[in-house]
Design an enzyme around this catalytic site. Structure first.
Site, PDB file in Angstrom:
ATOM      1  CE  LYS A   1      -4.228   1.772   2.064  1.00 17.50           C
ATOM      2  NZ  LYS A   1      -4.886   2.025   0.791  1.00 17.50           N
TER       3      LYS A   1
HETATM    4  N1  PMP Z   1      -7.793  -1.956  -2.748  1.00 14.83           N
HETATM    5  C1  PMP Z   1      -7.170  -0.771  -2.807  1.00 14.83           C
HETATM    6  C2  PMP Z   1      -6.356  -0.458  -3.999  1.00 14.83           C
HETATM    7  C3  PMP Z   1      -7.303   0.143  -1.762  1.00 14.83           C
HETATM    8  O1  PMP Z   1      -6.694   1.329  -1.821  1.00 14.83           O
HETATM    9  C4  PMP Z   1      -8.104  -0.188  -0.644  1.00 14.83           C
HETATM   10  C5  PMP Z   1      -8.272   0.790   0.470  1.00 14.83           C
HETATM   11  N2  PMP Z   1      -7.303   0.625   1.459  1.00 14.83           N
HETATM   12  C6  PMP Z   1      -8.732  -1.443  -0.622  1.00 14.83           C
HETATM   13  C7  PMP Z   1      -8.553  -2.302  -1.682  1.00 14.83           C
HETATM   14  C8  PMP Z   1      -9.541  -1.851   0.538  1.00 14.83           C
HETATM   15  O2  PMP Z   1      -8.684  -2.203   1.593  1.00 14.83           O
HETATM   16  P1  PMP Z   1      -9.163  -2.100   3.101  1.00 14.83           P
HETATM   17  O3  PMP Z   1     -10.403  -2.898   3.204  1.00 14.83           O
HETATM   18  O4  PMP Z   1      -8.058  -2.695   3.880  1.00 14.83           O
HETATM   19  O5  PMP Z   1      -9.379  -0.665   3.378  1.00 14.83           O
END
Ligand code: PMP
Length: 305
Positions: free
Chosen positions: A155
């Site tokens: 991320k």
């Molecule tokens: N995919 C991407 C590319 C994201 O940026 C996010 C947001 N964090 C998610 C999926 C969802 O992840 P999460 O449920 O951990 O927020």
């Protein structure tokens, strides 16, 4: 400008204007910053905030730090504690979205690995647009970045150029939000969210090997769907055409929570309204996050105001 007054920076809570990054900072120049988006839910009854799945966010931030080859400067406890310490000072009395960032304190080349800085900032955030009525999606002409080049499992800020291109294309084409295929032509995820569908009554979502971010909400909903709604869950490759034939499609993520998708490429999904599984999961997720019952208390970190 965002309504942020105080932010956390390297152990202190300081006015936003004072928390600046030098122009030639390596992370700024190359997008080499790893981050998390975390929700804290305000509970008016007990006058406390419930951070949702704080441990899982800290673990994922550590994984991003490791894969980015940043130096191992922080423990899981330090990462979590920074968020809690900041919230105690900020003391908001509404739902907030916390942005936790780890970046280089360096103006060296892009292969610098440290030293690191950590920042946290909170912005007020209620339900996202489309939470009730749903949104219209397209299949992007852009392909998702790949584990073989720019791994979406990390991320990191730089990865969001892929999301940015897809999202701008989507809006300019008259849609709300893009769904993105990976370079094998299978469904991966949305620009900043995971994607799920209901097909023949089962909850279906692409596997973590489909070039996507390992979403914490995705994992949460898999458990809620099985335990609370008694659904069969399939983590498997998803074809583009399956989206069009699905009974229900929805996005999920920390910010989105659960957002219904009512059309894909102008093809109506189901009867064009948010479906019962989607709405059921919205309710279950909010109940678990807010702490409406003792259930799933291990997912919540309580910060009294
Ligand atoms: N995919 C991407 C590319 C994201 O940026 C996010 C947001 N964090 C998610 C999926 C969802 O992840 P999460 O449920 O951990 O927020």
């Amino acid at each position: 400008m965002m309504n942020v007054k105080m932010v956390y920076l390297n152990g202190d809570v300081v006015p936003y204007e004072q928390a600046s990054v030098p122009l030639l900072n390596t992370s700024f120049r190359y997008g080499a910053m790893v981050f998390e988006g975390i929700r804290a839910y305000w509970d008016d009854k007990t006058k406390a905030l419930n951070l949702f799945r704080l441990d899982e966010h800290a673990v994922r931030l550590l994984e991003s730090i490791k894969l980015m080859r940043f130096e191992a400067a922080y423990t899981q406890e330090q990462i979590s504690q920074a968020v809690v310490d900041y919230l105690k000072v900020l003391a908001p009395t509404q739902d907030v979205h916390l942005r936790q960032m780890v970046f280089l304190d360096s103006d060296e080349f892009y292969y610098a690995r440290g030293p690191l800085q950590m920042a946290v900032a909170a912005v007020p955030m209620g339900r996202r647009r489309g939470f009730e009525k749903g949104i219209h999606c397209n299949i992007s002409s852009w392909r998702r970045i790949s584990d073989q080049s720019v791994p979406p499992r990390i991320k990191c800020a730089g990865n969001y150029q892929n999301s940015r291109l897809a999202h701008i294309e989507s809006i300019e084409s008259g849609y709300d939000y893009p769904l993105i295929l990976n370079d094998r032509g299978k469904v991966s995820e949305g620009a900043g969210s995971a994607v799920m569908l209901v097909r023949h009554g089962a909850l279906v979502t692409p596997p973590v090997t489909a070039d996507l971010l390992e979403s914490i909400t995705r994992q949460t909903l898999i458990e809620l769907a099985r335990d609370r709604l008694g659904l069969r869950v399939e983590e498997r490759e998803v074809d583009r055409t399956e989206l069009l034939l699905a009974e229900e499609v929805f996005l999920c993520g920390t910010a989105e929570e659960v957002v219904p998708v009512v059309s894909v490429d102008r093809v109506t999904i189901g009867d064009g309204r948010p479906g019962s599984v989607t709405c059921g999961l919205q309710e279950e997720l909010l109940a678990a996050a807010r702490g409406d019952s003792e259930r799933y208390s291990e997912w919540r970190t309580r910060v009294p105001n």
